[in-house]
Design an enzyme around this catalytic site. Sequence first.
Site, PDB file in Angstrom:
ATOM      1  N   ARG A 189       0.959  -1.050  -0.053  1.00 14.34           N
ATOM      2  CA  ARG A 189       0.245  -0.107  -0.078  1.00 14.34           C
ATOM      3  C   ARG A 189       0.863   1.269   0.040  1.00 14.34           C
ATOM      4  O   ARG A 189       1.858   1.294   0.138  1.00 14.34           O
ATOM      5  CB  ARG A 189      -1.005   0.099   1.176  1.00 14.34           C
ATOM      6  N   THR A 225       3.177   4.155   0.977  1.00 13.67           N
ATOM      7  CA  THR A 225       4.018   4.282   2.113  1.00 13.67           C
ATOM      8  C   THR A 225       4.433   5.756   2.416  1.00 13.67           C
ATOM      9  O   THR A 225       5.198   6.035   3.221  1.00 13.67           O
ATOM     10  CB  THR A 225       5.158   3.210   2.025  1.00 13.67           C
ATOM     11  N   TRP A 258      13.037   3.487 -10.936  1.00 15.75           N
ATOM     12  CA  TRP A 258      12.332   3.411 -12.328  1.00 15.75           C
ATOM     13  C   TRP A 258      12.833   3.960 -13.530  1.00 15.75           C
ATOM     14  O   TRP A 258      12.954   3.377 -14.600  1.00 15.75           O
ATOM     15  CB  TRP A 258      10.905   3.946 -12.272  1.00 15.75           C
ATOM     16  N   SER A 314       6.238  -1.719 -17.774  1.00 12.77           N
ATOM     17  CA  SER A 314       5.231  -0.637 -17.881  1.00 12.77           C
ATOM     18  C   SER A 314       3.751  -1.184 -17.019  1.00 12.77           C
ATOM     19  O   SER A 314       3.402  -0.401 -16.289  1.00 12.77           O
ATOM     20  CB  SER A 314       4.820  -0.060 -19.198  1.00 12.77           C
ATOM     21  N   HIS A 322       4.672  -1.682 -13.376  1.00 15.73           N
ATOM     22  CA  HIS A 322       4.508  -0.115 -12.769  1.00 15.73           C
ATOM     23  C   HIS A 322       3.034   0.292 -12.733  1.00 15.73           C
ATOM     24  O   HIS A 322       2.994   0.707 -11.524  1.00 15.73           O
ATOM     25  CB  HIS A 322       5.290   0.885 -13.839  1.00 15.73           C
ATOM     26  N   ARG A 333      -2.066   9.644 -11.889  1.00 18.02           N
ATOM     27  CA  ARG A 333      -1.139   8.813 -12.513  1.00 18.02           C
ATOM     28  C   ARG A 333      -1.703   8.220 -13.906  1.00 18.02           C
ATOM     29  O   ARG A 333      -1.115   7.744 -14.713  1.00 18.02           O
ATOM     30  CB  ARG A 333      -0.858   7.374 -11.482  1.00 18.02           C
ATOM     31  N   CYS A 355      12.587   1.925   0.484  1.00 17.41           N
ATOM     32  CA  CYS A 355      11.661   1.642   1.247  1.00 17.41           C
ATOM     33  C   CYS A 355      11.721   0.056   1.387  1.00 17.41           C
ATOM     34  O   CYS A 355      11.391  -0.673   0.299  1.00 17.41           O
ATOM     35  CB  CYS A 355      10.325   1.967   0.831  1.00 17.41           C
ATOM     36  N   CYS A 396       8.217  -1.492   0.112  1.00 13.07           N
ATOM     37  CA  CYS A 396       8.367  -1.294  -1.405  1.00 13.07           C
ATOM     38  C   CYS A 396       9.153  -2.570  -2.060  1.00 13.07           C
ATOM     39  O   CYS A 396       9.185  -3.121  -3.088  1.00 13.07           O
ATOM     40  CB  CYS A 396       8.594   0.065  -1.939  1.00 13.07           C
TER      41      CYS A 396
END
Length: 464
Positions: A187, A189, A200, A248, A251, A283, A390, A393
């Site tokens: 989720r 963060t 990325w 992609s 992501h 996004r 993270c 993550c």
Amino acid sequence: MGRRWGLLVGVLGAVWLLGSGQGGRQPAESAAQRCFCQVSGYLDDCTCDVETIDRFNNYRLFPRLQNLLESDYFRYYKVNLKRPCPFWNDISQCGRRDCAVKPCQSDEVPDGIKSVSYKYSEEANSLIEECEQAERLGAVDESLSEETQKAVLQWTKHDDSSDNFCEADDIQSPDAEYVDLLLNPERYTGYKGPDAWKIWNVIYEENCFKPQTIKRPLNPLASGQENTFYSWLEGLCVEKRAFYRLISGLHASINVHLSARYLLQDTWLEKKWGHNVTEFQQRFDGILTKGEGPRRLKNLYFLYLIELRALSKVVPFFERPDFQLFTGNKIQDAENKMLLLEILHEIKSFPLHFDENSFFAGDKKEANKLKEDFRLHFRNISRIMDCVGCLKCRLWGKLQTQGLGTALKILFSEKLIANMPESGPSYEFHLTRQEIVSLFNAFGRISTSVKELENFRKLLQNIH
């Protein structure tokens, strides 16, 4: 005045819609249209359409898959979150409490899962000492069953690097720990900014077969936004184009998760997580992302098809009588295997599977070279996950890249292609427990994303 102004806006909106060839659509639908109007119909390089995937996933697959992933076998994942980044040293570790990962205590993990001798089943577990001795001596105890003898001969070969698309963690390392995925959900963060974009950026700019002269749209770390990107992408061979679309899509899926489980309220009394429509629009809105958002969502569906096809292809491996979802609880293990096979047969029944035979075809030497490049590029991306600052993550990044890498291994393993005919599976092809757990959890994440898109469509339709 308010009513007249509202009427004027409505008239102007209708004029704009007619002028743009979109007459008949209501202005109130524009928020949903900007994200989803292009996310429909057939997907590029596929024979499947978005609507078929939505119906299949949301109503036939998603509920049962979530039930399976809550079982002990799939909820515990062993991972090394302390591996150093192999590419740069200036990692800024996220200090936010929501970035932390809580590992399991030893007594929280079922004995059957944490057993060092785990292979397939309880029978194999009880024979492991004899088996491992046989492996070391290069001989097989003839008193073992024929099935177990075959397994023994192959257990030492499952690490064949030519098949693996990921650099997996050494789960025997003292730094590797079990994590309960249900207690450490993916989720939002708060991990963002230059550090996150650096990850990325390296993935896209250095690992997606892209020359430096071609700029990826909406990359804040690259100077300029050239319009040549998609003409370049369409000019690539289908394999390299698919590689970009898979990254992609991954992501995009992660961004859907972060938007769907966003921290909406943080007080000393409670934290509230839920859908953040504004974050989703930033996004994926077609206007706010200059047309990029809908493309990203279509790539998510492409990723779904790739992982779905891998699961349909590997069904014989899980149908083997010696394979169990072994945790030590016989009743639950049997029930979970039955549920697993029900899900896999449902997946196999999907009418419009991706055809992986279109990849790495043609001249064998050139095809093998392209396949190896494809594998090494993805393997490199799996190593980049150790550079994520993270920890939560990093956990989910490592799991999802390993899951996709396992799907690619299934699709393109010569052992599976040659040795799993309709007549039955072969012991030459092997999946470790780590690969199995990551494969299904990664697909569970993509399945959740597709389901969440339905939720965001409904929320956006209420925005006027």
